[in-house]
Design a protein around this motif. Structure first.
Motif, PDB file in Angstrom:
ATOM      1  N   PRO A 162      -4.069   4.245   1.209  1.00  0.00           N
ATOM      2  CA  PRO A 162      -3.880   3.414   0.016  1.00  0.00           C
ATOM      3  C   PRO A 162      -4.039   1.934   0.365  1.00  0.00           C
ATOM      4  O   PRO A 162      -4.023   1.559   1.546  1.00  0.00           O
ATOM      5  CB  PRO A 162      -2.450   3.729  -0.412  1.00  0.00           C
ATOM      6  N   SER A 182       3.084   2.188 -11.099  1.00  0.00           N
ATOM      7  CA  SER A 182       1.770   2.809 -11.276  1.00  0.00           C
ATOM      8  C   SER A 182       1.421   2.823 -12.755  1.00  0.00           C
ATOM      9  O   SER A 182       2.293   2.993 -13.616  1.00  0.00           O
ATOM     10  CB  SER A 182       1.783   4.244 -10.727  1.00  0.00           C
ATOM     11  N   ALA A 224       0.833  -1.200   0.000  1.00  0.00           N
ATOM     12  CA  ALA A 224       0.000   0.000   0.000  1.00  0.00           C
ATOM     13  C   ALA A 224       0.872   1.257   0.000  1.00  0.00           C
ATOM     14  O   ALA A 224       0.582   2.232  -0.704  1.00  0.00           O
ATOM     15  CB  ALA A 224      -0.932  -0.007   1.213  1.00  0.00           C
ATOM     16  N   ASN A 260       2.481   1.616  -3.438  1.00  0.00           N
ATOM     17  CA  ASN A 260       1.453   2.033  -4.396  1.00  0.00           C
ATOM     18  C   ASN A 260       1.155   3.522  -4.262  1.00  0.00           C
ATOM     19  O   ASN A 260       0.992   4.235  -5.261  1.00  0.00           O
ATOM     20  CB  ASN A 260       0.177   1.225  -4.186  1.00  0.00           C
ATOM     21  N   MET A 261       1.102   3.986  -3.020  1.00  0.00           N
ATOM     22  CA  MET A 261       0.840   5.403  -2.774  1.00  0.00           C
ATOM     23  C   MET A 261       1.938   6.269  -3.395  1.00  0.00           C
ATOM     24  O   MET A 261       1.655   7.283  -4.061  1.00  0.00           O
ATOM     25  CB  MET A 261       0.758   5.677  -1.278  1.00  0.00           C
ATOM     26  N   ASP A 311       1.751   6.146  -7.250  1.00  0.00           N
ATOM     27  CA  ASP A 311       0.570   6.871  -7.725  1.00  0.00           C
ATOM     28  C   ASP A 311       0.752   8.377  -7.542  1.00  0.00           C
ATOM     29  O   ASP A 311       0.305   9.172  -8.377  1.00  0.00           O
ATOM     30  CB  ASP A 311      -0.679   6.403  -6.989  1.00  0.00           C
TER      31      ASP A 311
END
Length: 249
Positions: A240, A165, A80, A83-84, A87
């Motif tokens: 996230p 991403s 998470a 990913n944050m 992104d």
């Protein structure tokens, strides 16, 4: 005659001294441990006190809120927190890149080792961004051939949770690529792709040599840490999740 002889001796001596060089014959060192036994200099403490107060106020400024802690160790293939970060780079770098070039970033690739701290539950501050990304790495956008993008996916299939991403990689039980897509589509032969990454990786860091010889490169002068700060400022809650952008079936 004696005077001439003495003059010649003096000249020869001076020439001999000019050619000679000092030679290092001995080095001696002593360890000076820095411990609590060293007394603080109150004058220095008083001098830096207002600067320390200002820095502490800025670093402690609340930017957002995280309902739970996020760690880069919480997922084998994607996390998470990773990913944050990926992104955030995609969301905030793309407008800068498009304004300069008229083109869009296709995907983002960062490195798992670049995440240096957990994002703790509670208030998310300026210090949180510095803890997660203490380095001065900046965003660069590289234009890669389809062959280089395929090499990127081959590199990623090793299984490390490098933040990505706008791309998806699915590997099977034998760690072979089942599907690999960018913008929801398979890589097209002959097409080029704009991948946002950081300057360390672009120079071949973490053995990502497929990034080191791009067709073109744009340096955005936008530090990853500053992206995190700006991203936190835009969010009310940082929550996230792990998803299917990189999975093993």
């Amino acid at each position: 005659m004696i005077r001439i002889f003495l003059s010649l001796v003096l000249i020869i001596s001076l020439l001999g001294c000019k050619d000679s060089q000092a030679t290092l014959t001995h080095i001696e060192g002593h360890q000076l441990p820095v411990t609590d036994s060293i007394q603080a200099n109150q004058d220095v403490l008083d001098y830096i006190a207002p600067y320390r107060k200002r820095i502490d106020e800025e670093m402690g400024a609340v930017l957002a809120y995280a309902p739970q802690s996020l760690s880069k160790k919480e997922g084998l293939y994607n996390t998470a927190l990773g990913n944050m970060m990926a992104d955030a780079v995609f969301e905030l770098s793309n407008p800068v890149f498009k304004k300069r070039t008229g083109k869009n970033i296709d995907a983002v690739l960062l490195n798992h080792g670049g995440i240096r701290s957990t994002l703790n539950a509670g208030d998310v501050t300026m210090r949180s961004a510095f803890d997660i990304m203490p380095f001065e790495n900046s965003v660069v956008v590289v234009e890669l051939t389809s062959d280089q993008v395929n090499k990127m996916f081959d590199y990623l299939k090793s299984g490390t949770a490098h933040p990505i991403s706008n791309m998806q990689l699915v590997i099977d039980k034998k760690n072979e690529i089942k599907t690999a897509t960018i913008n929801g589509k398979p890589v097209e032969n002959g097409k080029t792709y704009f991948i946002a990454t950081n300057d360390y990786l672009q120079q071949g860091g973490d053995h990502m040599t497929f990034l080191s010889e791009p067709l073109s490169m744009d340096v955005l002068d936008y530090k990853i840490r500053n992206i995190l700060v700006d991203y936190f400022k835009e969010q009310d809650t940082i929550a996230p999740v792990r998803d299917n952008r990189f999975i093993k079936e």
